[in-house]
Design a protein around this motif. Structure first.
Motif, mmCIF file in Angstrom:
data_model
loop_
_atom_site.group_PDB
_atom_site.id
_atom_site.type_symbol
_atom_site.label_atom_id
_atom_site.label_comp_id
_atom_site.label_asym_id
_atom_site.label_seq_id
_atom_site.Cartn_x
_atom_site.Cartn_y
_atom_site.Cartn_z
ATOM 1 N N PHE A 1 96.894 98.547 55.496
ATOM 2 C CA PHE A 1 98.051 99.076 56.208
ATOM 3 C C PHE A 1 98.900 97.960 56.807
ATOM 4 C CE2 PHE A 1 94.605 102.273 56.814
ATOM 5 C CZ PHE A 1 95.146 103.257 56.004
ATOM 6 N N ILE A 2 100.156 98.269 57.025
ATOM 7 C CA ILE A 2 101.019 97.380 57.786
ATOM 8 C C ILE A 2 100.726 97.565 59.272
ATOM 9 C CG2 ILE A 2 102.830 97.280 56.046
ATOM 10 C CD1 ILE A 2 104.343 99.440 57.530
ATOM 11 N N SER A 3 101.268 96.704 60.094
ATOM 12 C CA SER A 3 101.004 96.774 61.528
ATOM 13 C C SER A 3 101.609 98.042 62.133
ATOM 14 C CB SER A 3 101.585 95.546 62.237
ATOM 15 O OG SER A 3 103.011 95.614 62.249
ATOM 16 N N LYS A 4 101.183 98.378 63.329
ATOM 17 C CA LYS A 4 101.715 99.563 64.006
ATOM 18 C C LYS A 4 103.206 99.420 64.274
ATOM 19 C CE LYS A 4 99.250 101.726 67.080
ATOM 20 N NZ LYS A 4 98.471 102.001 68.320
ATOM 21 N N VAL A 5 103.639 98.213 64.617
ATOM 22 C CA VAL A 5 105.061 97.988 64.894
ATOM 23 C C VAL A 5 105.886 98.198 63.628
ATOM 24 C CG1 VAL A 5 106.781 96.259 65.539
ATOM 25 C CG2 VAL A 5 104.642 96.452 66.837
ATOM 26 N N LEU A 6 105.442 97.617 62.522
ATOM 27 C CA LEU A 6 106.182 97.789 61.267
ATOM 28 C C LEU A 6 106.149 99.242 60.790
ATOM 29 C CD1 LEU A 6 105.206 94.587 59.236
ATOM 30 C CD2 LEU A 6 107.382 95.099 60.376
ATOM 31 N N ALA A 7 105.039 99.927 61.029
ATOM 32 C CA ALA A 7 104.951 101.332 60.638
ATOM 33 C C ALA A 7 105.983 102.166 61.403
ATOM 34 C CB ALA A 7 103.543 101.855 60.893
ATOM 35 N N GLN A 8 106.068 101.946 62.700
ATOM 36 C CA GLN A 8 107.038 102.696 63.489
ATOM 37 C C GLN A 8 108.470 102.360 63.075
ATOM 38 O OE1 GLN A 8 106.414 105.277 65.633
ATOM 39 N NE2 GLN A 8 104.423 104.978 64.642
ATOM 40 N N GLN A 9 108.711 101.113 62.713
ATOM 41 C CA GLN A 9 110.048 100.730 62.274
ATOM 42 C C GLN A 9 110.397 101.410 60.958
ATOM 43 O OE1 GLN A 9 112.218 98.711 64.130
ATOM 44 N NE2 GLN A 9 113.645 99.621 62.646
ATOM 45 N N SER A 10 109.447 101.500 60.048
ATOM 46 C CA SER A 10 109.719 102.142 58.757
ATOM 47 C C SER A 10 109.987 103.633 58.943
ATOM 48 C CB SER A 10 108.547 101.921 57.794
ATOM 49 O OG SER A 10 107.386 102.611 58.219
ATOM 50 N N VAL A 11 109.318 104.256 59.909
ATOM 51 C CA VAL A 11 109.588 105.662 60.205
ATOM 52 C C VAL A 11 110.992 105.808 60.778
ATOM 53 C CG1 VAL A 11 108.944 107.626 61.664
ATOM 54 C CG2 VAL A 11 107.169 106.269 60.547
ATOM 55 N N ALA A 12 111.345 104.953 61.724
ATOM 56 C CA ALA A 12 112.670 105.020 62.355
ATOM 57 C C ALA A 12 113.784 104.779 61.345
ATOM 58 C CB ALA A 12 112.749 103.991 63.482
ATOM 59 N N ASP A 13 113.509 103.935 60.352
ATOM 60 C CA ASP A 13 114.525 103.627 59.339
ATOM 61 C C ASP A 13 114.548 104.643 58.201
ATOM 62 O OD1 ASP A 13 115.137 101.378 60.803
ATOM 63 O OD2 ASP A 13 113.969 100.004 59.555
ATOM 64 N N GLY A 14 113.661 105.622 58.242
ATOM 65 C CA GLY A 14 113.590 106.595 57.160
ATOM 66 C C GLY A 14 113.078 106.002 55.865
ATOM 67 N N LYS A 15 112.218 104.978 55.966
ATOM 68 C CA LYS A 15 111.714 104.283 54.780
ATOM 69 C C LYS A 15 110.185 104.315 54.735
ATOM 70 C CE LYS A 15 115.709 101.174 54.525
ATOM 71 N NZ LYS A 15 116.172 99.757 54.540
ATOM 72 N N TRP A 16 109.603 105.423 55.121
ATOM 73 C CA TRP A 16 108.151 105.550 55.152
ATOM 74 C C TRP A 16 107.575 105.543 53.736
ATOM 75 C CZ3 TRP A 16 104.327 104.859 58.301
ATOM 76 C CH2 TRP A 16 103.077 105.447 58.053
ATOM 77 N N THR A 17 106.607 104.672 53.510
ATOM 78 C CA THR A 17 105.898 104.641 52.226
ATOM 79 C C THR A 17 104.390 104.674 52.473
ATOM 80 O OG1 THR A 17 106.025 102.216 52.213
ATOM 81 C CG2 THR A 17 107.731 103.424 50.990
ATOM 82 N N GLY A 18 103.979 105.518 53.411
ATOM 83 C CA GLY A 18 102.564 105.679 53.700
ATOM 84 C C GLY A 18 102.003 104.666 54.663
ATOM 85 N N GLY A 19 102.824 103.694 55.061
ATOM 86 C CA GLY A 19 102.333 102.644 55.946
ATOM 87 C C GLY A 19 101.436 101.650 55.247
ATOM 88 N N PHE A 20 101.525 101.581 53.915
ATOM 89 C CA PHE A 20 100.667 100.682 53.143
ATOM 90 C C PHE A 20 101.268 99.284 53.045
ATOM 91 C CE2 PHE A 20 99.498 104.867 51.320
ATOM 92 C CZ PHE A 20 98.132 104.830 51.588
ATOM 93 N N ASN A 21 100.406 98.301 52.976
ATOM 94 C CA ASN A 21 100.801 96.934 52.690
ATOM 95 C C ASN A 21 100.590 96.717 51.191
ATOM 96 O OD1 ASN A 21 100.829 94.106 52.265
ATOM 97 N ND2 ASN A 21 100.220 93.723 54.378
ATOM 98 N N THR A 22 101.652 96.801 50.421
ATOM 99 C CA THR A 22 101.515 96.763 48.967
ATOM 100 C C THR A 22 101.041 95.396 48.457
ATOM 101 O OG1 THR A 22 103.885 96.301 48.789
ATOM 102 C CG2 THR A 22 103.191 98.597 48.557
#
Length: 625
Positions: free
Chosen positions: A356-377
């Protein structure tokens, strides 16, 4: 007395909640445009289960059996999670472990295998499959395809026949709408994908890390056409492998060692200090040489950390041990490698980062409408490469290596044990996830599982007996540490040898509060890896039987809430309501432990709740198998 109690429950429920029909199935409404121009279908269900993991399917099946119209949202085309699509088809019973105080003993191996200590639906699924893998890690090793076809499909067919089940395969959540003030989850938005006709292997021709971003995008692309679906429900159950709604709702949660429940607070708070994960694959042993098979690692790619391979295969004995450790199919009673064997390579954990990505990056991806599961590809891709490199290494080192194939002659997924044309699982096998924080800040702590040395086993052979218990489980603290961040673990986190040999974890209980969230307390429950547990405890509750048990409890609870129009998880803790709820959940998963020396806990009448009478041992010196 029993009639008075039941009458009291009925009166409470009738006064506090208006009884209504559970089956509230509605036809999807007309489409509505979304901001990206795609069409959205609205679906209203009594219960919406997000994630068809082991816990997710158990929740779905229990909810349907309780009469709730249930919608299941599953990211792949298989339900079962770590049993099937996530590639750990070896049931984690508490094998060969016991607890003792030097006077009395509880044998956890026997206890964990006893059918009366397992959810009936799990017992049913296991009874239907072929477990002739003869693996050393479990008494139940099997092909994922066998579990799908023979173990789970009959349950799916039976549930579908009731008219109360709709499964949305190849679907992932991309947004959730809720109100923190009221604690109500309003809706969850999902993307469903359909592979184009020209995509080979029905979309399982590429690795997860390469495709996961496409899964979460609502836009049509060269591989998939998409539909955007919006779900509303009486109750949601999050049984995703990553606890995705916790991030999507910005709900209170933990990730990795982002907590301080069992020790000091020295761990990083970014959510990146957690458990190792695996990209598992299967290999088949043929009668003749398969030397023409190309390298599993793609050209121009290099498998990372190859230095770890030799640890597991440096002699005939070690190579044979690794072959049989998680073997899924074998006709050789001796256990030695034999033609026709299919084995699972899972030991090569990726120990250089979490998925997973960090909690901060996860929240940012949600806020930006760019959620991809919170995975670190990037981490996912590295783990896949390492798994493929391990296969190439093993093939070059084992005496029978030249007879192995990874992909066989698969031109479609029908003959693939993993249901893919890559040989690697559809999802990574993750040991850690985002974990909810329950109502009133509740979290199951290590002390709720560990044996209290001051209390003899003859007095209490089980863990904390929660009044609101809804499931049971048993396993030790099974931690798989990272290599890159050894200093991120506080001193109270034991090293592998220490925790493996620390056999002081009693058979334990999971309370209803562990399935709840402290802010979104109205209509969402959590199951599987995302329940409210400390980091240490999560390593003992993430195993197959416990995941299934928590899911069964969550599904039955969700249906109960819908039936009785209970609009808050706090309301479930009222004693008359709680007893009525437990009378339903016990139909799907045990609420007490059946030991050879009796049942625990017992009610005032000397009978264990939901089971046969049992008498606790009197005096020291007994064994309780």
């Amino acid at each position: 007395m029993r009639l008075v109690f039941e009458a009291g429950v009925a009166l409470f429920l009738s006064l506090a909640h208006v009884e209504q029909s559970v089956v509230a199935k509605t036809t999807p409404s007309a489409s509505h445009p979304t901001s990206n121009g795609l069409l959205t279908k609205n679906h209203r269900c009594d219960v919406v289960v997000l994630g068809g993991s082991a816990a997710g399917w158990a929740a779905t099946y229990a909810a349907v059996q309780e009469g709730a119209y249930t919608c299941l949202v599953e990211p792949t085309d298989w339900v079962g999670g770590q049993l099937t699509s996530a590639g750990d088809p070896a049931i984690d019973f508490n094998n060969q472990l016991n607890i003792t105080d030097g006077v009395s003993t509880v044998f956890l191996n026997t206890t964990s295998h006893r059918a009366s200590n397992l959810p009936p639906s799990l017992v049913d699924a296991l009874a239907r499959i072929n477990t002739t893998g003869r693996c050393s890690v479990s008494s139940n090793c099997f092909l994922p395809t066998d579990m799908v076809t023979h173990g789970l499909q009959p349950q799916i067919a039976a549930a579908t026949a009731t008219g109360h089940l709709k499964i949305f395969y190849r679907s992932v959540p991309i947004a959730a709408r809720g109100d923190k003030q009221s604690g109500l989850v309003d809706s969850v938005t999902v993307v469903q994908r359909t592979p184009h006709a020209n995509v080979t292997c029905t979309g399982w021709d590429v690795l997860f890390s390469h495709d996961v971003a496409r899964w979460y995008s609502p836009q049509n692309d060269s591989r998939f056409s998409k539909r955007v679906l919006r779900f509303t429900a009486g109750v949601f159950v999050d049984a995703t492998e990553g606890g995705e709604t916790l991030a999507l709702l910005s709900a209170p949660h933990m990730q990795g060692l982002d907590e301080a429940y069992d020790g000091d607070t020295s761990a990083p708070k970014d959510g990146l200090c957690g458990q190792a994960f695996s990209s598992t694959l299967t290999a088949t042993l043929h009668e003749t040489s398969q030397s023409n098979e190309p390298s599993a690692v793609p050209q121009n790619k290099v498998a990372p950390h190859p230095e770890a391979y030799a640890t597991y295969c440096h002699s005939n004995a070690t190579c044979a041990f690794m072959w049989s450790r998680r073997r899924l199919l074998s006709t050789n009673a001796s256990g030695l490698p034999a033609t026709g064997d299919v084995t699972l390579f899972v030991v090569q954990d990726w120990r250089w980062g979490v998925p997973f990505i960090s909690k901060v990056l996860a929240q940012q991806s949600v806020a930006d409408g760019k959620w991809t599961g919170g995975f670190n590809t990037s981490t996912l891709a590295a783990a896949e490469l390492q798994g493929l490199g391990w296969y190439d290494f093993y093939k070059s080192q084992a005496p029978w290596g030249s007879r192995l194939t990874l992909r066989d002659t698969w031109v479609n997924t029908s003959t693939s044990p993993m249901g893919t044309c890559t040989g690697i699982t559809k999802l990574p096998y993750m040991r850690d996830a985002r974990r909810t924080i329950g109502i009133d800040g509740f979290v199951v702590k290590a002390t709720d599982l560990k044996r209290n040395a001051s209390v003899p086993l003859a007095v209490q052979p089980v863990g904390t007996v929660f009044d609101d218990r809804v499931a049971i489980g048993t396993f030790f603290f099974d931690l798989h540490e990272l290599e890159t961040q050894p200093t991120c673990y506080p001193k109270y986190i034991p090293h592998y040898e220490a925790y493996y040999n620390a056999r002081d974890i009693r058979p334990y209980f999971l309370p209803l509060r562990a399935l709840t969230n402290s802010v979104f307390h109205r209509n969402i429950l959590y199951a599987g890896k995302s329940i409210a547990t400390s980091y240490l405890v999560s390593s003992a509750t993430r195993l197959h039987p416990v995941e299934w048990a928590s899911g069964s409890a969550a599904g039955a609870t969700a249906a109960f809430m819908v039936r009785h129009v209970i609009n808050s998880t706090h309301g479930l803790l009222q004693p008359p309501v709680l007893r009525a709820l437990q009378a339903r959940t016990v139909q799907h998963t045990p609420l007490h432990w059946t030991l050879a020396c009796g049942g625990f806990p017992q009610n005032a009448s000397g009978e264990p709740l939901g089971g046969t009478a049992g008498v606790p041992p009197s005096g020291p010196g007994w064994t309780c198998a």
